[in-house]
Design an enzyme around this catalytic site. Structure first.
Site, mmCIF file in Angstrom:
data_model
loop_
_atom_site.group_PDB
_atom_site.id
_atom_site.type_symbol
_atom_site.label_atom_id
_atom_site.label_comp_id
_atom_site.label_asym_id
_atom_site.label_seq_id
_atom_site.Cartn_x
_atom_site.Cartn_y
_atom_site.Cartn_z
ATOM 1 N N LYS A 71 -84.262 84.287 24.763
ATOM 2 C CA LYS A 71 -85.217 83.872 25.799
ATOM 3 C C LYS A 71 -86.521 83.475 25.138
ATOM 4 O O LYS A 71 -87.020 84.184 24.266
ATOM 5 C CB LYS A 71 -85.491 85.042 26.763
ATOM 6 C CG LYS A 71 -86.315 84.615 27.974
ATOM 7 C CD LYS A 71 -85.432 83.920 28.975
ATOM 8 C CE LYS A 71 -86.225 83.330 30.137
ATOM 9 N NZ LYS A 71 -86.904 82.061 29.783
ATOM 10 N N LYS A 95 -91.282 91.610 22.609
ATOM 11 C CA LYS A 95 -91.790 91.624 23.982
ATOM 12 C C LYS A 95 -90.689 91.995 24.967
ATOM 13 O O LYS A 95 -90.882 92.837 25.856
ATOM 14 C CB LYS A 95 -92.377 90.250 24.319
ATOM 15 C CG LYS A 95 -93.154 90.179 25.616
ATOM 16 C CD LYS A 95 -93.663 88.765 25.881
ATOM 17 C CE LYS A 95 -94.505 88.257 24.740
ATOM 18 N NZ LYS A 95 -95.059 86.915 25.016
ATOM 19 N N LYS A 107 -87.725 80.729 20.640
ATOM 20 C CA LYS A 107 -88.854 79.847 20.927
ATOM 21 C C LYS A 107 -88.474 78.437 20.514
ATOM 22 O O LYS A 107 -87.626 78.238 19.641
ATOM 23 C CB LYS A 107 -90.104 80.286 20.162
ATOM 24 C CG LYS A 107 -91.391 79.917 20.863
ATOM 25 C CD LYS A 107 -91.625 80.780 22.088
ATOM 26 C CE LYS A 107 -92.952 80.459 22.759
ATOM 27 N NZ LYS A 107 -93.250 81.395 23.853
ATOM 28 N N THR A 191 -97.658 85.517 34.189
ATOM 29 C CA THR A 191 -98.291 85.947 32.944
ATOM 30 C C THR A 191 -99.741 86.345 33.193
ATOM 31 O O THR A 191 -100.202 87.394 32.737
ATOM 32 C CB THR A 191 -98.216 84.842 31.881
ATOM 33 O OG1 THR A 191 -96.874 84.388 31.752
ATOM 34 C CG2 THR A 191 -98.692 85.359 30.535
ATOM 35 N N ASN A 222 -102.580 77.957 32.379
ATOM 36 C CA ASN A 222 -101.818 78.753 33.337
ATOM 37 C C ASN A 222 -102.097 80.249 33.189
ATOM 38 O O ASN A 222 -102.224 80.969 34.174
ATOM 39 C CB ASN A 222 -100.321 78.484 33.156
ATOM 40 C CG ASN A 222 -99.488 79.206 34.194
ATOM 41 O OD1 ASN A 222 -99.810 79.182 35.379
ATOM 42 N ND2 ASN A 222 -98.440 79.872 33.752
ATOM 43 N N SER A 354 -89.487 85.628 34.497
ATOM 44 C CA SER A 354 -88.413 84.730 34.061
ATOM 45 C C SER A 354 -87.062 85.445 34.152
ATOM 46 O O SER A 354 -86.057 84.851 34.561
ATOM 47 C CB SER A 354 -88.659 84.265 32.629
ATOM 48 O OG SER A 354 -89.540 83.175 32.587
#
Length: 421
Positions: A71, A95, A107, A191, A222, A354
Protein backbone atom coordinates in the site's frame (compact mmCIF):
# COMPACT_ATOMS: atom_id res chain seq x y z
CA UNK A 1 12.25 25.10 1.27
CA UNK A 2 15.66 23.53 1.84
CA UNK A 3 17.85 22.24 -0.98
CA UNK A 4 21.01 20.26 -0.08
CA UNK A 5 19.88 17.16 1.82
CA UNK A 6 21.27 13.86 3.04
CA UNK A 7 20.10 10.80 1.12
CA UNK A 8 16.46 10.13 2.06
CA UNK A 9 16.76 6.34 1.94
CA UNK A 10 19.88 6.46 4.11
CA UNK A 11 17.85 8.38 6.68
CA UNK A 12 15.07 5.77 6.58
CA UNK A 13 17.64 3.01 7.05
CA UNK A 14 19.28 4.90 9.91
CA UNK A 15 15.93 5.16 11.70
CA UNK A 16 15.33 1.45 11.17
CA UNK A 17 18.84 0.54 12.41
CA UNK A 18 18.23 2.40 15.67
CA UNK A 19 15.02 0.46 16.30
CA UNK A 20 16.64 -2.82 15.24
CA UNK A 21 19.47 -2.27 17.75
CA UNK A 22 17.06 -1.55 20.60
CA UNK A 23 14.97 -4.60 19.66
CA UNK A 24 18.10 -6.73 19.26
CA UNK A 25 16.76 -8.08 15.96
CA UNK A 26 18.61 -11.05 14.47
CA UNK A 27 20.87 -10.19 11.55
CA UNK A 28 18.79 -12.32 9.20
CA UNK A 29 15.65 -10.24 9.89
CA UNK A 30 17.58 -6.97 9.66
CA UNK A 31 18.89 -7.95 6.25
CA UNK A 32 15.35 -8.55 4.97
CA UNK A 33 13.76 -5.42 6.43
CA UNK A 34 16.57 -3.01 5.61
CA UNK A 35 15.97 -3.08 1.83
CA UNK A 36 12.93 -3.09 -0.48
CA UNK A 37 11.60 -6.41 -1.70
CA UNK A 38 10.79 -5.20 -5.23
CA UNK A 39 11.72 -2.18 -7.33
CA UNK A 40 10.38 -1.35 -10.77
CA UNK A 41 11.80 1.51 -12.86
CA UNK A 42 10.04 2.48 -16.07
CA UNK A 43 10.74 4.93 -18.90
CA UNK A 44 7.59 5.56 -20.89
CA UNK A 45 6.51 7.83 -23.78
CA UNK A 46 3.65 10.30 -23.58
CA UNK A 47 2.21 12.26 -26.51
CA UNK A 48 2.05 15.95 -25.66
CA UNK A 49 -0.55 18.45 -26.82
CA UNK A 50 1.88 19.99 -29.32
CA UNK A 51 2.30 16.65 -31.10
CA UNK A 52 5.73 15.88 -29.67
CA UNK A 53 6.52 12.81 -27.57
CA UNK A 54 8.28 13.06 -24.21
CA UNK A 55 9.74 10.18 -22.25
CA UNK A 56 9.11 10.21 -18.49
CA UNK A 57 10.72 8.12 -15.76
CA UNK A 58 8.70 6.54 -12.99
CA UNK A 59 9.11 4.06 -10.13
CA UNK A 60 7.08 1.62 -8.04
CA UNK A 61 8.79 0.17 -4.98
CA UNK A 62 7.40 -2.49 -2.64
CA UNK A 63 9.31 -2.55 0.62
CA UNK A 64 7.73 -5.45 2.50
CA UNK A 65 4.73 -7.76 2.00
CA UNK A 66 4.87 -9.89 5.14
CA UNK A 67 1.69 -8.37 6.67
CA UNK A 68 -0.39 -8.08 3.51
CA UNK A 69 -0.55 -6.49 0.05
CA UNK A 70 1.53 -3.41 -0.65
CA UNK A 71 0.00 0.00 0.00
CA UNK A 72 1.33 3.42 -0.86
CA UNK A 73 0.79 6.60 -2.81
CA UNK A 74 1.99 7.80 -6.19
CA UNK A 75 3.87 11.10 -6.26
CA UNK A 76 4.28 13.48 -9.21
CA UNK A 77 7.15 15.88 -8.52
CA UNK A 78 10.33 17.08 -10.28
CA UNK A 79 12.51 15.92 -7.37
CA UNK A 80 11.30 12.30 -7.36
CA UNK A 81 14.15 9.79 -7.40
CA UNK A 82 14.51 6.10 -6.63
CA UNK A 83 16.00 6.59 -3.17
CA UNK A 84 13.14 8.90 -2.17
CA UNK A 85 10.61 6.30 -3.31
CA UNK A 86 12.51 3.56 -1.44
CA UNK A 87 12.40 5.63 1.75
CA UNK A 88 8.71 6.44 1.38
CA UNK A 89 7.93 2.74 0.80
CA UNK A 90 9.84 1.76 3.93
CA UNK A 91 8.05 4.41 6.00
CA UNK A 92 4.74 3.07 4.69
CA UNK A 93 5.64 -0.40 5.98
CA UNK A 94 6.19 0.95 9.48
CA UNK A 95 3.12 3.21 9.31
CA UNK A 96 0.78 0.37 8.36
CA UNK A 97 2.24 -1.90 11.04
CA UNK A 98 2.06 0.84 13.67
CA UNK A 99 -1.69 1.36 13.20
CA UNK A 100 -2.06 -2.42 12.80
CA UNK A 101 -3.70 -2.60 9.39
CA UNK A 102 -2.89 -5.61 7.13
CA UNK A 103 -0.67 -3.94 4.55
CA UNK A 104 2.96 -3.80 3.60
CA UNK A 105 4.58 -0.60 2.41
CA UNK A 106 4.94 0.62 -1.17
CA UNK A 107 5.38 3.92 -2.99
CA UNK A 108 5.45 5.19 -6.53
CA UNK A 109 6.53 8.32 -8.30
CA UNK A 110 7.04 10.01 -11.65
CA UNK A 111 9.64 12.70 -12.31
CA UNK A 112 7.35 15.47 -13.56
CA UNK A 113 5.98 18.86 -12.61
CA UNK A 114 2.22 18.27 -12.95
CA UNK A 115 1.51 22.02 -12.98
CA UNK A 116 3.30 22.27 -16.35
CA UNK A 117 1.06 19.67 -18.04
CA UNK A 118 -2.45 20.07 -19.37
CA UNK A 119 -5.30 17.91 -18.09
CA UNK A 120 -5.10 15.78 -21.23
CA UNK A 121 -1.35 15.32 -20.88
CA UNK A 122 -1.76 14.34 -17.22
CA UNK A 123 -4.38 11.77 -18.16
CA UNK A 124 -2.20 10.22 -20.87
CA UNK A 125 0.82 10.19 -18.52
CA UNK A 126 -1.18 8.62 -15.69
CA UNK A 127 -2.75 5.93 -17.86
CA UNK A 128 0.57 5.02 -19.47
CA UNK A 129 2.36 4.90 -16.10
CA UNK A 130 -0.44 2.73 -14.69
CA UNK A 131 -0.04 0.38 -17.64
CA UNK A 132 3.73 0.18 -17.13
CA UNK A 133 3.40 -0.77 -13.45
CA UNK A 134 0.23 -2.84 -13.90
CA UNK A 135 2.25 -6.05 -13.52
CA UNK A 136 2.47 -5.18 -9.82
CA UNK A 137 -1.02 -3.76 -9.18
CA UNK A 138 -4.15 -5.47 -7.93
CA UNK A 139 -6.49 -5.43 -4.90
CA UNK A 140 -4.68 -8.46 -3.52
CA UNK A 141 -1.17 -7.30 -4.56
CA UNK A 142 -0.53 -3.55 -4.55
CA UNK A 143 -3.02 -0.71 -4.06
CA UNK A 144 -1.88 2.84 -4.97
CA UNK A 145 -3.32 6.08 -3.59
CA UNK A 146 -2.82 9.82 -4.14
CA UNK A 147 0.28 11.57 -2.86
CA UNK A 148 1.97 14.87 -3.58
CA UNK A 149 1.04 16.09 -7.07
CA UNK A 150 -1.70 13.50 -7.61
CA UNK A 151 -5.39 13.52 -6.77
CA UNK A 152 -8.67 11.60 -6.85
CA UNK A 153 -9.12 12.13 -10.61
CA UNK A 154 -5.78 10.49 -11.31
CA UNK A 155 -6.76 7.52 -9.15
CA UNK A 156 -9.95 7.26 -11.24
CA UNK A 157 -7.81 7.09 -14.40
CA UNK A 158 -5.64 4.37 -12.86
CA UNK A 159 -8.69 2.36 -11.78
CA UNK A 160 -10.22 2.69 -15.23
CA UNK A 161 -6.96 1.71 -16.96
CA UNK A 162 -6.52 -1.43 -14.86
CA UNK A 163 -10.23 -2.24 -15.29
CA UNK A 164 -9.93 -1.98 -19.08
CA UNK A 165 -7.00 -4.42 -18.99
CA UNK A 166 -8.99 -6.86 -16.84
CA UNK A 167 -12.24 -6.50 -18.77
CA UNK A 168 -14.26 -5.69 -15.66
CA UNK A 169 -14.38 -2.93 -13.06
CA UNK A 170 -11.86 -3.29 -10.23
CA UNK A 171 -12.75 -0.59 -7.65
CA UNK A 172 -10.38 -1.86 -4.95
CA UNK A 173 -7.23 -1.53 -7.11
CA UNK A 174 -6.73 2.06 -5.87
CA UNK A 175 -7.90 4.18 -2.95
CA UNK A 176 -8.43 7.91 -2.72
CA UNK A 177 -10.65 7.85 -5.80
CA UNK A 178 -13.89 9.85 -6.22
CA UNK A 179 -16.84 8.69 -4.12
CA UNK A 180 -18.98 8.33 -7.24
CA UNK A 181 -16.86 5.37 -8.41
CA UNK A 182 -16.29 3.65 -5.08
CA UNK A 183 -14.23 6.08 -3.05
CA UNK A 184 -14.78 6.44 0.67
CA UNK A 185 -16.44 9.37 2.38
CA UNK A 186 -13.89 11.11 4.60
CA UNK A 187 -10.85 9.95 2.61
CA UNK A 188 -9.88 13.39 1.28
CA UNK A 189 -9.67 14.88 4.78
CA UNK A 190 -8.32 11.76 6.52
CA UNK A 191 -4.61 12.62 6.77
CA UNK A 192 -5.25 16.17 7.94
CA UNK A 193 -7.92 14.92 10.36
CA UNK A 194 -5.40 12.49 11.84
CA UNK A 195 -2.91 15.34 12.32
CA UNK A 196 -5.60 17.35 14.11
CA UNK A 197 -6.39 14.40 16.37
CA UNK A 198 -2.70 14.08 17.33
CA UNK A 199 -2.50 17.78 18.21
CA UNK A 200 -5.61 17.41 20.33
CA UNK A 201 -4.30 14.31 22.13
CA UNK A 202 -0.88 15.82 22.81
CA UNK A 203 -2.56 18.92 24.26
CA UNK A 204 -4.65 16.69 26.50
CA UNK A 205 -1.59 14.75 27.66
CA UNK A 206 0.31 17.96 28.39
CA UNK A 207 -2.63 19.54 30.20
CA UNK A 208 -2.99 22.33 27.64
CA UNK A 209 -6.26 23.94 26.63
CA UNK A 210 -6.73 23.50 22.88
CA UNK A 211 -7.98 27.08 22.54
CA UNK A 212 -4.68 28.41 23.93
CA UNK A 213 -2.53 26.74 21.26
CA UNK A 214 -0.75 28.83 18.64
CA UNK A 215 -0.19 26.65 15.56
CA UNK A 216 2.09 27.01 12.54
CA UNK A 217 1.54 24.86 9.44
CA UNK A 218 4.12 24.41 6.68
CA UNK A 219 2.34 23.13 3.58
CA UNK A 220 -1.17 24.08 2.53
CA UNK A 221 -2.15 21.18 0.32
CA UNK A 222 -4.49 18.36 1.17
CA UNK A 223 -2.71 17.53 4.45
CA UNK A 224 -1.62 20.91 5.76
CA UNK A 225 -4.65 22.78 4.50
CA UNK A 226 -7.10 20.30 6.01
CA UNK A 227 -5.21 20.15 9.32
CA UNK A 228 -5.11 23.94 9.55
CA UNK A 229 -8.82 24.25 8.86
CA UNK A 230 -9.81 21.52 11.36
CA UNK A 231 -7.53 22.95 14.06
CA UNK A 232 -9.02 26.39 13.47
CA UNK A 233 -12.50 24.89 13.83
CA UNK A 234 -11.73 23.30 17.22
CA UNK A 235 -10.39 26.60 18.57
CA UNK A 236 -6.63 26.67 17.89
CA UNK A 237 -5.11 29.96 16.73
CA UNK A 238 -3.31 29.29 13.45
CA UNK A 239 -0.67 32.04 13.33
CA UNK A 240 1.43 30.84 10.38
CA UNK A 241 0.85 29.04 7.08
CA UNK A 242 3.19 28.40 4.17
CA UNK A 243 2.99 26.81 0.75
CA UNK A 244 5.25 26.86 -2.30
CA UNK A 245 4.60 30.60 -2.76
CA UNK A 246 6.02 31.49 0.67
CA UNK A 247 4.88 31.98 4.24
CA UNK A 248 2.15 34.11 5.83
CA UNK A 249 1.83 35.00 9.49
CA UNK A 250 -0.50 36.93 11.77
CA UNK A 251 -0.03 36.82 15.57
CA UNK A 252 -3.77 37.34 16.13
CA UNK A 253 -4.61 34.37 13.94
CA UNK A 254 -5.08 33.79 10.22
CA UNK A 255 -8.44 33.38 8.51
CA UNK A 256 -7.80 29.81 7.40
CA UNK A 257 -11.13 29.39 5.59
CA UNK A 258 -10.48 32.55 3.56
CA UNK A 259 -6.98 31.33 2.69
CA UNK A 260 -8.35 27.95 1.57
CA UNK A 261 -10.88 29.70 -0.63
CA UNK A 262 -8.17 31.94 -2.12
CA UNK A 263 -5.90 28.96 -2.82
CA UNK A 264 -8.71 26.92 -4.37
CA UNK A 265 -9.56 29.74 -6.76
CA UNK A 266 -5.96 30.64 -7.64
CA UNK A 267 -4.84 29.34 -11.07
CA UNK A 268 -1.86 27.54 -9.50
CA UNK A 269 -3.82 26.53 -6.36
CA UNK A 270 -1.34 28.41 -4.18
CA UNK A 271 -1.48 31.43 -1.85
CA UNK A 272 0.64 33.52 -4.21
CA UNK A 273 -0.51 37.14 -3.94
CA UNK A 274 -2.61 36.58 -0.81
CA UNK A 275 -3.04 39.68 1.35
CA UNK A 276 -5.20 40.50 4.36
CA UNK A 277 -5.11 43.07 7.18
CA UNK A 278 -2.41 42.18 9.72
CA UNK A 279 -0.93 39.38 7.58
CA UNK A 280 2.81 39.55 6.96
CA UNK A 281 4.59 37.65 4.18
CA UNK A 282 7.65 35.71 5.32
CA UNK A 283 9.89 32.98 3.94
CA UNK A 284 9.40 29.26 4.56
CA UNK A 285 12.60 29.28 6.61
CA UNK A 286 11.27 32.09 8.82
CA UNK A 287 7.94 30.31 9.21
CA UNK A 288 9.57 27.19 10.66
CA UNK A 289 11.25 29.31 13.33
CA UNK A 290 8.15 31.24 14.44
CA UNK A 291 7.40 31.31 18.18
CA UNK A 292 4.46 28.89 18.55
CA UNK A 293 3.11 26.00 20.59
CA UNK A 294 2.69 23.49 17.75
CA UNK A 295 4.59 23.29 14.45
CA UNK A 296 3.17 21.06 11.72
CA UNK A 297 5.61 20.42 8.85
CA UNK A 298 3.28 19.12 6.13
CA UNK A 299 5.31 19.76 2.97
CA UNK A 300 8.40 17.90 1.74
CA UNK A 301 11.03 15.73 3.42
CA UNK A 302 14.00 17.11 5.36
CA UNK A 303 12.65 20.53 6.27
CA UNK A 304 13.96 20.46 9.86
CA UNK A 305 17.73 19.94 9.77
CA UNK A 306 20.79 20.58 11.89
CA UNK A 307 20.79 24.10 10.47
CA UNK A 308 17.40 25.20 11.77
CA UNK A 309 16.68 22.71 14.59
CA UNK A 310 18.52 24.88 17.17
CA UNK A 311 16.22 27.77 16.22
CA UNK A 312 12.86 25.98 16.27
CA UNK A 313 10.68 27.69 18.88
CA UNK A 314 7.73 25.28 18.92
CA UNK A 315 7.05 23.22 22.04
CA UNK A 316 5.57 20.36 19.98
CA UNK A 317 6.12 19.21 16.39
CA UNK A 318 3.45 17.07 14.72
CA UNK A 319 4.79 15.70 11.44
CA UNK A 320 2.17 15.92 8.70
CA UNK A 321 4.74 15.21 5.97
CA UNK A 322 6.80 12.06 5.51
CA UNK A 323 10.36 12.41 6.79
CA UNK A 324 10.35 16.17 7.49
CA UNK A 325 12.99 15.87 10.24
CA UNK A 326 16.51 14.51 9.74
CA UNK A 327 17.94 12.17 12.42
CA UNK A 328 20.59 14.72 13.45
CA UNK A 329 17.90 17.37 13.84
CA UNK A 330 15.80 14.87 15.79
CA UNK A 331 18.56 14.53 18.32
CA UNK A 332 18.83 18.30 18.71
CA UNK A 333 15.07 18.62 19.21
CA UNK A 334 15.10 15.85 21.84
CA UNK A 335 17.96 17.52 23.72
CA UNK A 336 16.03 20.78 23.65
CA UNK A 337 12.93 19.12 25.11
CA UNK A 338 10.78 19.57 22.01
CA UNK A 339 8.17 16.81 21.72
CA UNK A 340 7.90 15.28 18.23
CA UNK A 341 4.88 13.22 17.14
CA UNK A 342 6.48 11.22 14.31
CA UNK A 343 5.24 11.00 10.75
CA UNK A 344 4.44 7.28 10.86
CA UNK A 345 1.88 8.09 13.56
CA UNK A 346 0.83 11.68 12.90
CA UNK A 347 0.00 11.30 9.20
CA UNK A 348 -1.36 7.73 9.32
CA UNK A 349 -4.96 8.90 8.93
CA UNK A 350 -4.73 8.70 5.16
CA UNK A 351 -3.68 5.07 4.99
CA UNK A 352 -6.20 4.11 7.69
CA UNK A 353 -9.11 5.48 5.65
CA UNK A 354 -7.53 4.04 2.49
CA UNK A 355 -7.81 0.69 4.25
CA UNK A 356 -11.47 1.45 4.99
CA UNK A 357 -12.01 2.31 1.31
CA UNK A 358 -10.32 -0.92 0.19
CA UNK A 359 -12.49 -2.97 2.56
CA UNK A 360 -15.64 -1.19 1.39
CA UNK A 361 -14.67 -1.80 -2.24
CA UNK A 362 -14.06 -5.51 -1.69
CA UNK A 363 -17.35 -5.90 0.16
CA UNK A 364 -19.29 -3.47 -2.06
CA UNK A 365 -20.82 -2.14 1.15
CA UNK A 366 -20.22 1.50 2.03
CA UNK A 367 -20.19 3.39 5.33
CA UNK A 368 -21.39 6.89 6.12
CA UNK A 369 -18.87 9.64 6.88
CA UNK A 370 -19.51 9.68 10.61
CA UNK A 371 -18.75 5.95 10.79
CA UNK A 372 -15.52 6.48 8.82
CA UNK A 373 -14.40 9.36 11.04
CA UNK A 374 -15.31 7.53 14.25
CA UNK A 375 -13.33 4.44 13.20
CA UNK A 376 -10.38 6.63 12.20
CA UNK A 377 -10.41 8.42 15.54
CA UNK A 378 -10.54 5.18 17.52
CA UNK A 379 -7.51 3.74 15.71
CA UNK A 380 -5.47 6.95 15.88
CA UNK A 381 -6.12 7.51 19.58
CA UNK A 382 -5.49 3.87 20.51
CA UNK A 383 -2.20 3.91 18.60
CA UNK A 384 -1.16 7.20 20.19
CA UNK A 385 -1.90 5.81 23.66
CA UNK A 386 0.16 2.68 22.93
CA UNK A 387 3.13 4.69 21.64
CA UNK A 388 2.89 7.15 24.54
CA UNK A 389 2.95 4.31 27.07
CA UNK A 390 6.05 2.76 25.47
CA UNK A 391 7.79 6.15 25.40
CA UNK A 392 6.98 6.86 29.04
CA UNK A 393 7.87 3.42 30.35
CA UNK A 394 11.19 3.24 28.48
CA UNK A 395 12.02 6.98 28.62
CA UNK A 396 12.21 7.27 24.85
CA UNK A 397 11.19 9.87 22.28
CA UNK A 398 7.86 9.15 20.61
CA UNK A 399 9.54 8.39 17.28
CA UNK A 400 11.68 5.63 18.71
CA UNK A 401 8.73 4.23 20.65
CA UNK A 402 6.64 4.15 17.46
CA UNK A 403 9.43 2.45 15.53
CA UNK A 404 9.87 -0.19 18.22
CA UNK A 405 6.20 -1.12 18.00
CA UNK A 406 6.05 -1.05 14.19
CA UNK A 407 9.32 -2.83 13.43
CA UNK A 408 8.60 -5.53 15.99
CA UNK A 409 5.25 -6.29 14.35
CA UNK A 410 6.82 -6.61 10.91
CA UNK A 411 9.71 -8.67 12.24
CA UNK A 412 7.28 -11.01 14.01
CA UNK A 413 5.37 -11.47 10.75
CA UNK A 414 8.60 -12.31 8.91
CA UNK A 415 9.66 -14.86 11.53
CA UNK A 416 6.19 -16.45 11.63
CA UNK A 417 5.99 -16.80 7.84
CA UNK A 418 9.57 -18.03 7.49
CA UNK A 419 11.88 -17.79 4.50
CA UNK A 420 10.71 -19.43 1.25
CA UNK A 421 11.67 -22.02 0.07
Amino acid sequence: MTSAHPNTFAIAQQQFDLAADLLDLPQSIRAILRVPQRELSVNFPVKMDDGNTRVFTGYRVQHNLSRGPAKGGIRYHPSVDLDEVRALAMWMTWKCALVNIPYGGAKGGVIVNPQQLSLGELERLTRRFATEISILLGPEKDIPAPDMGTNAQMMAWIMDTISMHRGYTVPAVVTGKPVIIGGSLGRMEATGRGVMLMVREVARRLGRNITDLRVVVQGFGNVGGTAALLLDQIGCRVIGIADSSGGYTCPEGLDVAAMRSFSDQHPTHTLEGYTAPGVQAISNAELLELDCDVLIPAALEQQITVTNAPHIRAAVIVEGANGPTTPDADQILTERGILVVPDILANAGGVIVSYFEWVQGLQEFFWDERDVNDRLERIMIATFEHVWQIAQSRHLPLRIAAYLLAVQRVADAEVTRGVYP
